[in-house]
Design a protein around this motif. Structure first.
Motif, short mmCIF file in Angstrom:
data_model
loop_
_atom_site.label_atom_id
_atom_site.label_comp_id
_atom_site.label_asym_id
_atom_site.label_seq_id
_atom_site.Cartn_x
_atom_site.Cartn_y
_atom_site.Cartn_z
N ALA A 59 1.19 -0.90 0.17
CA ALA A 59 -0.18 -0.04 -0.02
C ALA A 59 0.76 1.42 -0.27
O ALA A 59 0.65 2.18 -0.54
N ALA A 60 1.88 0.94 1.04
CA ALA A 60 2.62 2.61 0.48
C ALA A 60 3.29 2.83 -0.24
O ALA A 60 3.25 4.04 -0.86
N VAL A 61 3.78 1.35 -1.30
CA VAL A 61 4.44 1.96 -2.66
C VAL A 61 2.95 2.46 -3.67
O VAL A 61 3.28 3.79 -4.09
N LEU A 62 2.21 2.05 -3.39
CA LEU A 62 0.42 2.11 -4.19
C LEU A 62 0.31 3.89 -4.03
O LEU A 62 0.46 4.09 -4.92
N GLY A 63 0.73 3.62 -3.16
CA GLY A 63 0.60 5.40 -2.42
C GLY A 63 1.15 6.28 -2.90
O GLY A 63 1.28 7.42 -3.23
N ARG A 64 2.54 6.94 -3.22
CA ARG A 64 3.78 6.94 -3.43
C ARG A 64 3.19 7.25 -4.87
O ARG A 64 3.84 8.19 -5.38
N LEU A 65 2.89 6.12 -5.70
CA LEU A 65 2.92 6.46 -6.80
C LEU A 65 1.91 7.40 -7.52
O LEU A 65 1.54 8.11 -8.27
N LEU A 66 1.16 6.94 -6.48
CA LEU A 66 -0.58 8.05 -6.79
C LEU A 66 -0.22 9.67 -6.61
O LEU A 66 -0.98 10.51 -7.18
#
Length: 237
Positions: free
Chosen positions: A36-43
């Motif tokens: 989730a933290a990686v996806l959040g950074r991408l978003l």
């Protein structure tokens, strides 16, 4: 010349590496979930793209449901069969051999949409070119794509879709356009060159043939600093 605000060498190299090693991924996805933290950074990277009039017309639909993705895949299959009809002979055979989506292979899909009503009827900077909302959303896609490469995440853009059907599957409001349907996940490798180039579909055009000077028919004169740089630069795949 002042470079007071420039990145240092390592930072610049990291940015250019992301640009030159970014790939449209279709065949190399791993099943590992994206944290989730990686996806959040991408978003967040996507959300910090520039937008005309600061309208920020994008939304992000995170799609994990296998059922939703199967319906999108059905859409792709129908449109891909139609697209194959554009070619004949060996070109058609080559087209049919290409893997052009990773809808079920990737651990998640993401649809980046453009709300064409965001900002109201009058948006600063959009008076003459109404498509600037679409252009702005494309910049969000590019931000996400480059950030994904830096995170070791592959992204594949599925463009062979009927957009009206896709909008119905995703239950989008009438004013919202599904601009980019993306497959996202860790990958086994990033290819040395774009897959379509590696398989002989198209090659990268020479940059020096695409640079004009002052007007369309103008060429850089011999000895022009940019002409010399183009001639001497290392060639990239």
């Amino acid at each position: 010349m002042s470079a007071d605000n420039a990145f240092n060498d390592a930072e610049r190299q990291g940015l250019y590496r992301a640009i030159f090693e970014r790939r449209d991924v279709r065949s190399q996805f791993l099943p590992d979930p994206v944290p989730a933290a990686v996806l959040g950074r991408l978003l967040e990277a996507a959300h910090h793209a520039p937008s005309v009039g600061f309208m920020q017309p994008w939304d992000f639909l995170v799609i994990e449901s296998r059922e939703v993705r199967r319906r999108v895949l059905d859409n792709f299959d129908q449109e891909n069969e139609r697209a194959a009809g554009n070619y004949t002979g060996e070109r058609e055979s080559t087209y049919r051999s290409l893997k052009l989506q990773g809808i079920l292979d990737s651990p998640l899909n993401l649809c980046i949409t453009c709300d064409r009503s965001r900002g109201g009827p009058t948006v600063l900077g959009r008076n003459s070119i109404v498509e600037t909302d679409l252009f702005s959303t494309c910049l969000a896609v590019q931000n996400l794509w480059l950030a994904a490469r830096a995170e070791g995440i592959g992204v594949g853009w599925v463009s062979i879709l009927d957009q009206a059907s896709l909008a119905r599957v995703l239950e989008l409001p009438e004013s919202v356009y599904p601009l980019a349907y993306l497959c996202i996940g860790y990958v086994s490798e990033f290819l040395d060159q774009p897959e379509l180039q590696a398989k002989g579909w198209r090659s990268r055009l020479p940059l020096e043939e695409l640079v004009h000077h002052d007007h369309w028919s103008g060429e850089l004169a011999p000895g022009h600093p940019l002409a010399e740089w183009l001639a001497e630069r290392p060639r990239r795949k």
